[in-house]
Scaffold this active site. Structure first.
Site, short mmCIF file in Angstrom:
data_model
loop_
_atom_site.label_atom_id
_atom_site.label_comp_id
_atom_site.label_asym_id
_atom_site.label_seq_id
_atom_site.Cartn_x
_atom_site.Cartn_y
_atom_site.Cartn_z
N TYR A 80 42.69 28.91 3.59
CA TYR A 80 43.27 28.98 2.24
C TYR A 80 42.76 30.22 1.50
O TYR A 80 43.54 31.01 0.96
CB TYR A 80 42.93 27.71 1.43
CG TYR A 80 43.23 27.88 -0.03
CD1 TYR A 80 44.54 27.92 -0.50
CD2 TYR A 80 42.20 28.07 -0.96
CE1 TYR A 80 44.82 28.14 -1.84
CE2 TYR A 80 42.46 28.29 -2.30
CZ TYR A 80 43.78 28.31 -2.73
OH TYR A 80 44.05 28.54 -4.07
N SER A 140 42.20 33.29 -6.80
CA SER A 140 41.21 32.22 -6.98
C SER A 140 39.81 32.79 -6.88
O SER A 140 39.57 33.78 -6.16
CB SER A 140 41.44 31.19 -5.86
OG SER A 140 40.34 30.33 -5.76
N LYS A 196 44.64 33.92 0.05
CA LYS A 196 44.53 34.53 -1.28
C LYS A 196 44.04 35.98 -1.16
O LYS A 196 44.57 36.89 -1.81
CB LYS A 196 43.56 33.72 -2.16
CG LYS A 196 44.08 32.34 -2.52
CD LYS A 196 45.26 32.43 -3.47
CE LYS A 196 45.99 31.12 -3.59
NZ LYS A 196 47.27 31.20 -4.27
P1 NAD Z 1 50.39 22.74 -7.08
O1 NAD Z 1 50.43 22.33 -5.66
O2 NAD Z 1 50.36 21.67 -8.11
O3 NAD Z 1 51.63 23.71 -7.40
C1 NAD Z 1 52.20 24.55 -6.44
C2 NAD Z 1 53.70 24.34 -6.49
O4 NAD Z 1 54.31 25.20 -5.54
C3 NAD Z 1 54.12 22.91 -6.12
O5 NAD Z 1 55.01 22.44 -7.10
C4 NAD Z 1 54.83 23.06 -4.76
O6 NAD Z 1 55.87 22.12 -4.61
C5 NAD Z 1 55.32 24.48 -4.84
N1 NAD Z 1 55.49 25.17 -3.55
C6 NAD Z 1 54.62 25.24 -2.51
N2 NAD Z 1 55.13 26.01 -1.53
C7 NAD Z 1 56.35 26.44 -1.96
C8 NAD Z 1 57.35 27.27 -1.41
N3 NAD Z 1 57.23 27.83 -0.19
N4 NAD Z 1 58.47 27.50 -2.14
C9 NAD Z 1 58.62 26.96 -3.37
N5 NAD Z 1 57.70 26.16 -3.94
C10 NAD Z 1 56.58 25.92 -3.24
O7 NAD Z 1 49.15 23.74 -7.25
P2 NAD Z 1 48.49 24.30 -8.58
O8 NAD Z 1 47.15 23.67 -8.74
O9 NAD Z 1 49.46 24.26 -9.70
O10 NAD Z 1 48.21 25.79 -8.11
C11 NAD Z 1 49.15 26.82 -8.34
C12 NAD Z 1 48.68 28.09 -7.66
O11 NAD Z 1 47.38 28.42 -8.17
C13 NAD Z 1 48.53 27.97 -6.14
O12 NAD Z 1 48.93 29.17 -5.57
C14 NAD Z 1 47.03 27.78 -5.96
O13 NAD Z 1 46.59 28.27 -4.72
C15 NAD Z 1 46.48 28.61 -7.10
N6 NAD Z 1 45.15 28.16 -7.53
C16 NAD Z 1 44.95 26.85 -7.88
C17 NAD Z 1 43.68 26.43 -8.26
C18 NAD Z 1 43.41 24.99 -8.59
O14 NAD Z 1 42.25 24.60 -8.59
N7 NAD Z 1 44.42 24.17 -8.90
C19 NAD Z 1 42.62 27.35 -8.33
C20 NAD Z 1 42.88 28.68 -7.99
C21 NAD Z 1 44.16 29.08 -7.59
C1 WQD Z 2 33.56 21.10 -7.61
C2 WQD Z 2 32.14 20.63 -7.41
C3 WQD Z 2 31.63 19.96 -5.15
C4 WQD Z 2 34.36 16.51 -5.14
C5 WQD Z 2 38.05 24.19 -4.97
C6 WQD Z 2 38.56 25.24 -4.01
C7 WQD Z 2 38.82 26.52 -4.75
C8 WQD Z 2 39.72 26.30 -5.97
C9 WQD Z 2 39.27 25.15 -6.82
C10 WQD Z 2 41.97 26.83 -5.42
C11 WQD Z 2 31.47 21.14 -6.12
C12 WQD Z 2 31.55 18.77 -6.11
C13 WQD Z 2 33.63 17.64 -5.48
C14 WQD Z 2 33.69 15.28 -5.02
C15 WQD Z 2 31.62 16.39 -5.55
N1 WQD Z 2 41.06 25.98 -5.62
N2 WQD Z 2 32.28 17.57 -5.68
N3 WQD Z 2 32.34 15.26 -5.22
O1 WQD Z 2 35.04 23.36 -4.42
O2 WQD Z 2 34.68 24.54 -6.64
O3 WQD Z 2 36.85 24.66 -5.57
O4 WQD Z 2 39.02 24.00 -6.01
O5 WQD Z 2 41.90 28.02 -5.34
O6 WQD Z 2 39.39 27.38 -3.84
O7 WQD Z 2 37.58 25.46 -3.02
O8 WQD Z 2 36.14 22.53 -6.56
O9 WQD Z 2 36.52 20.32 -7.57
O10 WQD Z 2 36.38 20.50 -5.05
O11 WQD Z 2 34.31 20.82 -6.41
O12 WQD Z 2 30.39 16.29 -5.73
O13 WQD Z 2 34.28 14.25 -4.70
O14 WQD Z 2 32.14 19.20 -7.30
O15 WQD Z 2 30.59 19.90 -4.21
O16 WQD Z 2 30.12 21.36 -6.42
P1 WQD Z 2 35.56 23.78 -5.72
P2 WQD Z 2 35.93 20.98 -6.37
#
Ligand code: NAD
Ligand code: WQD
Length: 337
Positions: free
Chosen positions: A148, A124, A152
């Site tokens: 979190y 991330s 990562k």
């Molecule tokens: P999500 O929660 O929708 O998907 C994660 C999936 O993993 C879920 O279906 C959950 O049931 C499953 N899971 C969790 N722990 C598990 C375990 N121990 N064994 C088997 N399954 C398990 O999340 P997402 O948004 O699809 O994110 C996927 C990955 O990408 C995550 O690792 C997250 O940290 C990373 N990521 C997400 C974002 C984002 O903004 N969505 C950004 C950067 C990184």
């Molecule tokens: C985006 C912008 C907030 C909600 C997070 C995690 C990051 C990654 C993605 C997994 C910011 C603003 C938000 C609201 C707002 N996930 N905001 N009102 O913070 O960039 O990233 O999700 O890896 O690790 O930290 O994403 O969508 O929460 O916020 O004004 O109700 O929107 O301040 O500027 P962020 P976000």
């Protein structure tokens, strides 16, 4: 290739499984459904007309994972399994370290036991902490400010150490920026539990009348309109990036670390305006206080992804808003089984 997708029933996993199947890979999915529903996997099958072999297992369950590897010849693994809520990770750090880091360790051990050496990991942009400048390139300093993010970053260290010890591994660390949007069919999308933490699912809930207004977390940041700027990337583009990365691993690239973003930053007010346009009426909002831990600006330099993988995000902000809204309108309560 036969790809094991762990955490495949989730938001990014479902979209990636669709793209893998459309690119003629076969998919085995392991998910404990701790943050998803099985119907999401059925929707992937509906979109593609292809089957997903599904195992409801926790990746920390070593014996269950060994069974998956012994029943299937796996060529590569994409690991999405993990917990991802920043606020929750501060309240439950042990659970986050256990699920994300221990889960990864068990997965790597079982992969090694079965001679599977190709893995894609969901990292991330959070590992860049508060960047000293933008756009962000992959060589920027790394830091974390919450458990979190630490999971990562620590997993990145584990993967680097693993590669240093065994060069027969091929490892793609993909650093996602802010994935949003949904499949254009409206069959799969983001389905957070309760009140969303992230901006876009919050806005779409306001759009369908489930929440009264968007709370804008501060308008005095040093950005073009004072609100936070992020690199929003369509989840379908992100999914495409995984197909390119997994294909790349077949060429034995060793360890690669790649940003997946668009290179363009939009503010919170830009997003509210874009969703208002997609909705055809104003999305109500109120300016409030900063959210602790937030940074002003974060967007990627996507050059390396293009040079290495041939990856370029294709979808526009309009596509992201239209598809996110379409998903929310068709599934106002998310997935209902
Ligand atoms: P999500 O929660 O929708 O998907 C994660 C999936 O993993 C879920 O279906 C959950 O049931 C499953 N899971 C969790 N722990 C598990 C375990 N121990 N064994 C088997 N399954 C398990 O999340 P997402 O948004 O699809 O994110 C996927 C990955 O990408 C995550 O690792 C997250 O940290 C990373 N990521 C997400 C974002 C984002 O903004 N969505 C950004 C950067 C990184
Ligand atoms: C985006 C912008 C907030 C909600 C997070 C995690 C990051 C990654 C993605 C997994 C910011 C603003 C938000 C609201 C707002 N996930 N905001 N009102 O913070 O960039 O990233 O999700 O890896 O690790 O930290 O994403 O969508 O929460 O916020 O004004 O109700 O929107 O301040 O500027 P962020 P976000």
């Amino acid at each position: 290739m036969n790809i094991l997708v762990t955490g495949g029933a989730g938001y990014i996993g479902t979209h990636t499984m669709v793209k893998l199947l459309e690119n003629n890979h076969t998919v085995v999915c392991v998910d404990d459904l701790s943050n998803s529903k099985y119907i999401a996997v059925e929707r992937v099958e509906k979109i593609t007309g292809k089957k997903v072999k599904f195992y409801q297992n926790d990746i920390r369950d070593r014996e269950a994972l060994r069974k998956v590897f012994s029943e299937n010849k796996i060529d590569a693994v994409i690991n999405f399994a993990g917990f991802k809520a920043v606020g929750e990770s501060c309240a439950k750090p042990i659970e986050y370290y256990d699920n994300n880091i221990y889960g990864m360790l068990v997965l790597l051990e079982v992969m090694r036991e079965f001679g599977v050496k190709n893995i894609v990991f969901s990292s991330s942009a959070t590992v860049y902490g508060n960047p000293h400048k933008v756009p962000i390139t992959e060589d920027f300093p790394l830091s974390t400010s919450n458990p979190y993010g630490s999971t990562k970053l620590f997993i990145e260290y584990i993967l680097k150490d693993l590669y240093a010890s065994d060069k027969s591994f091929n490892i793609a660390i993909l650093r996602y920026f802010n994935p949003i949007g949904a499949h254009p069919s409206g069959l799969i999308g983001e389905d957070p539990n309760g009140i969303p933490n992230n901006l876009c699912p919050y806005i779409t809930k306001v759009c369908v009348g489930k929440l009264p207004h968007v709370n804008v977390f501060g308008n005095d940041y040093p950005t073009h309109d004072g609100t936070g700027v992020r690199d929003y990337i369509h989840v379908e583009d992100l999914a495409e990036g995984h197909v390119l990365a997994v294909n790349k691993l077949a060429d034995n690239p060793g360890l690669i670390i790649v940003n997946l973003g668009t290179g363009t930053g939009y503010s919170v007010l830009d997003m509210i305006k874009a969703f208002s346009k997609a909705l055809g009426k104003e999305v109500p909002y109120k300016i409030g206080a900063h959210r602790p831990g937030d940074i002003p600006t974060c967007y990627a330099d996507p050059t390396y992804a293009e040079n290495l993988l041939g990856f370029k995000a294709k979808k526009s902000l309009e596509d992201m808003c239209k598809d996110a809204l379409n998903w929310q309108l068709k599934n106002p309560d998310g997935y209902v089984e």
